[in-house]
Structure formats: structure tokens, C-alpha cells
Design an enzyme around this catalytic site. Structure first.
Site, PDB file in Angstrom:
ATOM      1  N   SER A 144      33.190  41.216  45.131  1.00 23.35           N
ATOM      2  CA  SER A 144      33.342  42.732  44.979  1.00 23.35           C
ATOM      3  C   SER A 144      32.754  43.046  43.675  1.00 23.35           C
ATOM      4  CB  SER A 144      34.804  43.226  44.781  1.00 23.35           C
ATOM      5  OG  SER A 144      34.993  44.542  44.346  1.00 23.35           O
ATOM      6  N   TYR A 157      43.467  42.261  41.943  1.00 12.92           N
ATOM      7  CA  TYR A 157      42.332  42.129  43.035  1.00 12.92           C
ATOM      8  C   TYR A 157      41.111  41.875  42.080  1.00 12.92           C
ATOM      9  CZ  TYR A 157      38.931  44.227  46.071  1.00 12.92           C
ATOM     10  OH  TYR A 157      37.890  44.434  46.935  1.00 12.92           O
TER      11      TYR A 157
END
Length: 253
Positions: A144, A157
Site C-alpha cells: 500500500s 495497517y
């Protein structure tokens, strides 16, 4: 640049919906045999049926990527069905938390790290020996843009996606001379069910998400699928250990 695939086999985890589903369909459209894996059995069965209806070959295998025995069984079933594994897209992931670091829970930490990090590690652990035995292959892991820098209010995350990039780069170097390439794709905000759950309940957040990208919109699942196929293709034969941002210019700011 060659994007030609012929009679090869691709495995996609997190394939029930979103980026995983789009990538499984894209592999099939290129003539690959596809194994769709997810904990959502209905979603992967539907995806496999869609591929077969369009004239392709696909199977659906339920797999919890945090369980070693299930990942091992997934690879064994892939080999039993198709006899080889050329490409793996380790995409299964859990969504972001919404809060400052000190507000996170241990359960939340364990869940995110379990799927996003342990899941990628277990998948590569079982995929790499197969690729070694057959003389090569390519792996793409879903990281990501949150793994490329700071990500306030989603620190767990972000840490998990930094870890995915670390796993990717390390594996790439370890297997570079074995004809196995390992790369990561780093999406920004993409139009998926995960995005809708996180942002669309508050239209202001959705507008902010679009504004984060210099191109003025969020990304499409098909755009990530295209990047994954490129990284698997012969066109990327000299690319390994790379974390490719597909982000509408977000990381260029």
C-alpha cells in the site's frame, strides 16, 4: 514489451472481490488458468464461474491465509489441478483501523498483522519451493502507499504494509538468481468494498480521499490488476524487489 501469457497458472488470494477479483479476471482474460482463494467461498465460486462462463479455466479454493495448513493445502490443490504455479498474487488483506496509535487494541493489532503480514509470509513460504522446483516464477504482494511513508490514524495497517515491502524485498534478493521475481504493488485509495465501508458513510471523507490524489479521483480495481499483470509479465523481466506505487500521483507530493 511482452505481456503475453500462454498456458500458465496464476494464484490469487483475496480473490472474492475488489482488487483480487479484478486481477483473477484479468489473468483469465490473458489465457491463464486461475486459482481463486479466499475465506469468502461464495465470492470465489462466483468468480471462478464467471471465468469458466467466458471460456477460461478456474477453480475456487477456500483458504484462510493465516493458517499454515490451509495455505499448504491451497498450493497442493493448485498443483493437483494444474501441475504447476507460475504466478502468485498475494493480495488477501484486512482493512485499516480508524484511530490514533494509542487507541488501538491488541485484538486489532493481531488481526491486521495476522492477515497482512503472516498471510503473505505463509503464502510465499509455500509458493517459493514450487517455483524453485520448476525453474522460475513471479510473485506480487499487495502492499500500500501506507507502506511507503507515514499513515496517521492507521498506524497498525501502515506497519503491516511496511512489513509486506520488507518481506518482498528480502525474498527478491534471496531468489534473484533462481529466476523468481518478487515485487509489491502499492495502491492508494481504490474503489472497493473496503473503501466504501471506510469512507462512504461520510461523504466528506470520500471527497477528501479523492482530493488526496493529484489526478483528482480514486483508483479503479482494473488499474491495479493491470499493474500486477505487468509485474508478472516478461515485460518486467528486469524488475524485482520493487514496490510499485499505483497512486494517482499521491506519493509524488
Amino acid at each position: 514489451m511482452s505481456m503475453t501469457f500462454s498456458g500458465q497458472v496464476a494464484l490469487v488470494t483475496g480473490a472474492a472481490a475488489g482488487i483480487g477479483r479484478a486481477t483473477a479476471l484479468a489473468f483469465a482474460q490473458q489465457g491463464l488458468k486461475v486459482v481463486l482463494a479466499d475465506i469468502d467461498e461464495a465470492g470465489i465460486r462466483d468468480g471462478a464461474e464467471a471465468i469458466r462462463a467466458a471460456g477460461g479455466e478456474a477453480i475456487a479454493v477456500r483458504c484462510d491465509v493465516t493458517r499454515d495448513e490451509q495455505v499448504k493445502a491451497l498450493i497442493e490443490q493448485t498443483l493437483a489441478q494444474y501441475g504447476r504455479l507460475d504466478y502468485a498474487f498475494n493480495n488477501a488483506g484486512i482493512e485499516i483501523e480508524q484511530g490514533r496509535l494509542a487507541e488501538g487494541s491488541e485484538a486489532e493489532f493481531d488481526a491486521i498483522m495476522g492477515v497482512n503480514v503472516k498471510g503473505v509470509w505463509l503464502c510465499m513460504k509455500h509458493q517459493l519451493p514450487v517455483m524453485l522446483a520448476q525453474g522460475g516464477g513471479a510473485i506480487v504482494n499487495t502492499a500500500s502507499v501506507a507502506g511507503l511513508g507515514a499513515a496517521p490514524k492507521m498506524s497498525i495497517y501502515a506497519a503491516s504494509k511496511h512489513a509486506v515491502i520488507g518481506l518482498t524485498k528480502s525474498a527478491a534478493i534471496e531468489y534473484a538468481k533462481k529466476q523468481i521475481r518478487v515485487n509489491a504493488v502499492c495502491p492508494a485509495v481504490i474503489d472497493t468494498d473496503m473503501f466504501r465501508r471506510a469512507y462512504e458513510a461520510d461523504p466528506r471523507k470520500a471527497e477528501f480521499a479523492a482530493a488526496m490524489h493529484p489526478v483528482g479521483r480514486i483508483g479503479k480495481v482494473e488499474e491495479i490488476a493491470a499493474a500486477v499483470l505487468y509485474l508478472c509479465s516478461d515485460g518486467a523481466a528486469f524488475t524485482t524487489g520493487h514496490a510499485l506505487a499505483v497512486d494517482g500521483g499521491a506519493t509524488a507530493i
